[in-house]
Design a protein around this motif. Structure first.
Motif, PDB file in Angstrom:
ATOM      1  N   SER A  27      21.180 -32.592 -26.023  1.00 40.87           N
ATOM      2  CA  SER A  27      20.994 -31.568 -24.990  1.00 40.87           C
ATOM      3  C   SER A  27      20.148 -30.425 -25.544  1.00 40.87           C
ATOM      4  CB  SER A  27      22.348 -31.050 -24.515  1.00 40.87           C
ATOM      5  OG  SER A  27      23.111 -30.595 -25.629  1.00 40.87           O
ATOM      6  N   ILE A  28      18.841 -30.705 -25.674  1.00 38.06           N
ATOM      7  CA  ILE A  28      17.915 -29.753 -26.285  1.00 38.06           C
ATOM      8  C   ILE A  28      17.150 -28.984 -25.227  1.00 38.06           C
ATOM      9  CG2 ILE A  28      15.890 -29.520 -27.762  1.00 38.06           C
ATOM     10  CD1 ILE A  28      16.852 -32.086 -29.205  1.00 38.06           C
ATOM     11  N   PHE A  29      17.205 -27.654 -25.297  1.00 42.73           N
ATOM     12  CA  PHE A  29      16.383 -26.818 -24.413  1.00 42.73           C
ATOM     13  C   PHE A  29      15.054 -26.511 -25.081  1.00 42.73           C
ATOM     14  CE2 PHE A  29      15.594 -24.026 -20.943  1.00 42.73           C
ATOM     15  CZ  PHE A  29      14.893 -22.950 -21.470  1.00 42.73           C
ATOM     16  N   SER A  30      15.119 -26.100 -26.334  1.00 45.34           N
ATOM     17  CA  SER A  30      13.892 -25.847 -27.095  1.00 45.34           C
ATOM     18  C   SER A  30      14.187 -25.895 -28.592  1.00 45.34           C
ATOM     19  CB  SER A  30      13.276 -24.494 -26.735  1.00 45.34           C
ATOM     20  OG  SER A  30      14.136 -23.442 -27.119  1.00 45.34           O
ATOM     21  N   ILE A  31      13.130 -26.107 -29.367  1.00 44.59           N
ATOM     22  CA  ILE A  31      13.242 -26.136 -30.821  1.00 44.59           C
ATOM     23  C   ILE A  31      12.295 -25.102 -31.403  1.00 44.59           C
ATOM     24  CG2 ILE A  31      13.016 -27.506 -32.918  1.00 44.59           C
ATOM     25  CD1 ILE A  31      13.624 -29.986 -31.311  1.00 44.59           C
ATOM     26  N   ASN A  32      12.818 -24.265 -32.271  1.00 47.84           N
ATOM     27  CA  ASN A  32      11.996 -23.266 -32.927  1.00 47.84           C
ATOM     28  C   ASN A  32      11.375 -23.905 -34.176  1.00 47.84           C
ATOM     29  OD1 ASN A  32      10.766 -20.862 -33.485  1.00 47.84           O
ATOM     30  ND2 ASN A  32      12.630 -19.737 -33.902  1.00 47.84           N
ATOM     31  N   ALA A  33      11.703 -23.430 -35.338  1.00 44.78           N
ATOM     32  CA  ALA A  33      11.141 -24.012 -36.561  1.00 44.78           C
ATOM     33  C   ALA A  33      11.802 -25.344 -36.902  1.00 44.78           C
ATOM     34  CB  ALA A  33      11.302 -23.049 -37.730  1.00 44.78           C
ATOM     35  N   MET A  34      11.021 -26.188 -37.562  1.00 37.18           N
ATOM     36  CA  MET A  34      11.530 -27.442 -38.098  1.00 37.18           C
ATOM     37  C   MET A  34      11.120 -27.506 -39.565  1.00 37.18           C
ATOM     38  SD  MET A  34      10.613 -30.048 -34.968  1.00 37.18           S
ATOM     39  CE  MET A  34      11.968 -31.197 -35.252  1.00 37.18           C
ATOM     40  N   GLY A  35      11.906 -28.220 -40.353  1.00 37.67           N
ATOM     41  CA  GLY A  35      11.593 -28.247 -41.772  1.00 37.67           C
ATOM     42  C   GLY A  35      12.082 -29.480 -42.481  1.00 37.67           C
ATOM     43  N   TRP A  36      11.591 -29.605 -43.707  1.00 35.77           N
ATOM     44  CA  TRP A  36      12.036 -30.664 -44.612  1.00 35.77           C
ATOM     45  C   TRP A  36      12.517 -30.026 -45.910  1.00 35.77           C
ATOM     46  CZ3 TRP A  36      12.530 -35.685 -43.306  1.00 35.77           C
ATOM     47  CH2 TRP A  36      11.841 -36.135 -42.166  1.00 35.77           C
ATOM     48  N   TYR A  37      13.643 -30.507 -46.402  1.00 37.79           N
ATOM     49  CA  TYR A  37      14.212 -30.087 -47.679  1.00 37.79           C
ATOM     50  C   TYR A  37      14.454 -31.340 -48.506  1.00 37.79           C
ATOM     51  CZ  TYR A  37      15.120 -25.436 -45.727  1.00 37.79           C
ATOM     52  OH  TYR A  37      14.986 -24.190 -45.179  1.00 37.79           O
ATOM     53  N   ARG A  38      14.660 -31.138 -49.791  1.00 37.76           N
ATOM     54  CA  ARG A  38      15.003 -32.280 -50.634  1.00 37.76           C
ATOM     55  C   ARG A  38      15.998 -31.853 -51.705  1.00 37.76           C
ATOM     56  NH1 ARG A  38       9.175 -33.206 -53.730  1.00 37.76           N
ATOM     57  NH2 ARG A  38       9.267 -31.366 -55.105  1.00 37.76           N
TER      58      ARG A  38
END
Length: 121
Positions: A27-38
């Protein structure tokens, strides 16, 4: 709820390439930042790359020039293209996303389950 599902990890030789994907669903309205971690064995989780909703990017110094983060907003999916891979890139890679759920007014961080990337000859 919101789920992030990663794919694309595996074993590759030094100098090789891999492309990771992370698809957000629910149930996604909007997505701000996205990222990758390790996170490598015995080490803390570290930031690899970030991308904002408008496409601005930020990279860890150790991956600049080798990794490229991108996203497809229509698919709620982010990608990490990894080239010139080194043994020290070996780690479990996690994606995350700052998500506003439908019917809510604030953002919350969600994480994927992690995918193993191993660089070895």
């Amino acid at each position: 709820q919101v789920q992030l599902v990663e794919s694309g990890g595996g074993l590759v030789q030094p100098g090789g390439s891999l492309r990771l994907s992370c698809a957000a669903s629910g149930s996604i309205f909007s997505i701000n930042a996205m990222g990758w971690y390790r996170q490598a064995p015995g080490k803390e989780r570290e930031l690899v790359a970030l991308i904002t909703s408008s496409g601005n990017t930020n990279y860890a110094d150790s991956v600049k020039g080798r990794f490229t983060i991108s996203r497809d907003n229509a698919k709620n999916t982010e990608y990490l293209q990894m080239n010139s891979l080194k043994p020290e890139d070996t780690a479990v890679y996690y994606c995350n996303a700052d998500v506003r759920r439908t019917g809510t007014y604030s953002y919350r961080m969600y994480w994927g389950q992690g995918t193993q990337v191993t660089i070895s000859s």
